[in-house]
Design an enzyme around this catalytic site. Structure first.
Site, PDB file in Angstrom:
ATOM      1  N   LYS A  84       0.856  -1.208   0.000  1.00  0.00           N
ATOM      2  CA  LYS A  84       0.000   0.000   0.000  1.00  0.00           C
ATOM      3  C   LYS A  84       0.888   1.252   0.000  1.00  0.00           C
ATOM      4  O   LYS A  84       1.944   1.242  -0.623  1.00  0.00           O
ATOM      5  CB  LYS A  84      -0.955  -0.014   1.190  1.00  0.00           C
ATOM      6  CG  LYS A  84      -1.662  -1.364   1.356  1.00  0.00           C
ATOM      7  CD  LYS A  84      -2.810  -1.296   2.290  1.00  0.00           C
ATOM      8  CE  LYS A  84      -3.314  -2.693   2.581  1.00  0.00           C
ATOM      9  NZ  LYS A  84      -4.666  -2.706   3.133  1.00  0.00           N
ATOM     10  N   HIS A  94      -8.063  -3.205  -6.291  1.00  0.00           N
ATOM     11  CA  HIS A  94      -8.065  -3.360  -4.829  1.00  0.00           C
ATOM     12  C   HIS A  94      -9.238  -2.575  -4.248  1.00  0.00           C
ATOM     13  O   HIS A  94      -9.610  -1.517  -4.766  1.00  0.00           O
ATOM     14  CB  HIS A  94      -6.737  -2.855  -4.249  1.00  0.00           C
ATOM     15  CG  HIS A  94      -6.568  -3.211  -2.815  1.00  0.00           C
ATOM     16  ND1 HIS A  94      -7.132  -2.465  -1.805  1.00  0.00           N
ATOM     17  CD2 HIS A  94      -5.934  -4.245  -2.219  1.00  0.00           C
ATOM     18  CE1 HIS A  94      -6.840  -3.044  -0.644  1.00  0.00           C
ATOM     19  NE2 HIS A  94      -6.114  -4.121  -0.873  1.00  0.00           N
ATOM     20  N   GLY A 149      -7.343  -5.185   6.842  1.00  0.00           N
ATOM     21  CA  GLY A 149      -6.745  -4.285   7.819  1.00  0.00           C
ATOM     22  C   GLY A 149      -7.513  -4.177   9.121  1.00  0.00           C
ATOM     23  O   GLY A 149      -7.274  -3.282   9.923  1.00  0.00           O
ATOM     24  N   SER A 198      -6.487  -9.628   6.453  1.00  0.00           N
ATOM     25  CA  SER A 198      -5.912  -9.972   7.756  1.00  0.00           C
ATOM     26  C   SER A 198      -5.329 -11.384   7.794  1.00  0.00           C
ATOM     27  O   SER A 198      -5.400 -12.062   8.816  1.00  0.00           O
ATOM     28  CB  SER A 198      -6.946  -9.765   8.867  1.00  0.00           C
ATOM     29  OG  SER A 198      -7.366  -8.409   8.903  1.00  0.00           O
TER      30      SER A 198
END
Ligand code: PEP
Length: 251
Positions: free
Chosen positions: A12, A95, A173, A213
């Protein structure tokens, strides 16, 4: 059909060039014996430095987006040729953060994927439902729509160069992971959608990652499922030790 798992880091908007060098220097020896394919998708500013460092290693170079035009008045965008020049191999397309914050649609995802394939870049095409869509029972419809949209007009011959990442948006996240069974089930819906378009044989060969995650603790269980071919890793790709544990956990 055995498919080689691929673990790809999505950095990112993290890591300066200096930080990129430090992270990769630490990571290279840690993952050199990985059984899975390993890639790092890095910010544009880090691509050149990352490319130099991982040259000759088993780590593949990736970018985080690509524009659909060859060149022109698209301030802030990067073309497939520009990535190719830097020896990029993989590129993330669609994304959820691009869809959520930058107006990415199924149509632009499709255009970006085609542009990548046109220059022999391998797109990692992301699909996945929002929490509200999951809660209203729309998960399958959403991933079917996104998959059909992303693959519109893409040739069967290109499938070997495409990876799909199933990333439930609510798991990105957040520390919340889809259960391995739920992830596997939704990935089988995506795989069946590919089967409807391209036939069963093609569906059984395309690689589909899970993302959301994923970490050292849950990778083994997720990877034990028949449909899951690796992971797209955000947070756990930012520290060499964490990423190594995911890579080595993905046997
Ligand atoms: C991602 O950004 O693609 C991702 C899966 O992030 P995280 O692993 O941090 O949930």
């Amino acid at each position: 059909m055995s498919r080689l798992p691929i673990i790809a880091g999505n950095w990112k908007m993290n890591n300066t060039i200096k930080e990129t060098k430090a992270l990769l220097k630490e990571l290279i020896p840690l993952v050199k014996d990985a059984k899975a394919e390993v890639a790092v998708c890095v910010p544009y500013t880090s691509i050149a430095a990352a490319g130099r460092l991982i040259k000759g290693t088993n780590i593949k170079l990736g970018a985080e987006n690509v524009h659909w035009s060859d060149k022109g008045a698209f301030t802030g965008e990067i073309s497939a040729d520009m990535l190719k020049e830097l020896k990029v191999e993989y590129v993330i397309v669609g994304h959820s953060e691009r869809r959520q914050y930058f107006g990415e649609t199924d149509e632009t995802v499709n255009k970006r994927a085609k542009a990548a394939l046109g220059r022999k870049l391998k797109p990692i095409i992301c699909v996945g439902e929002l929490l509200s869509e999951r809660e209203s029972g729309q998960t399958d419809n959403v991933v079917i729509r996104q998959t059909k949209g992303a693959f519109e007009g893409i040739d069967k011959a290109d499938l070997a160069d495409i990876v799909i990442a199933y990333e439930p948006v609510w798991a990105i996240g957040t520390g919340k992971t889809a259960t391995a069974d739920d992830a596997d089930k939704t990935i089988s819906v995506i795989r069946n959608t590919i089967g409807e378009i391209y036939g069963k044989a093609a569906a059984s060969t395309i690689r589909i990652q899970y993302g959301g995650s994923m970490n050292a603790k849950n990778v083994a269980e997720l990877m034990s499922k028949p449909n899951i071919d690796g992971g797209l890793i955000g947070g756990a790709s930012l520290k060499a030790e964490d990423f190594k544990n995911v890579v080595l956990g993905a046997k």
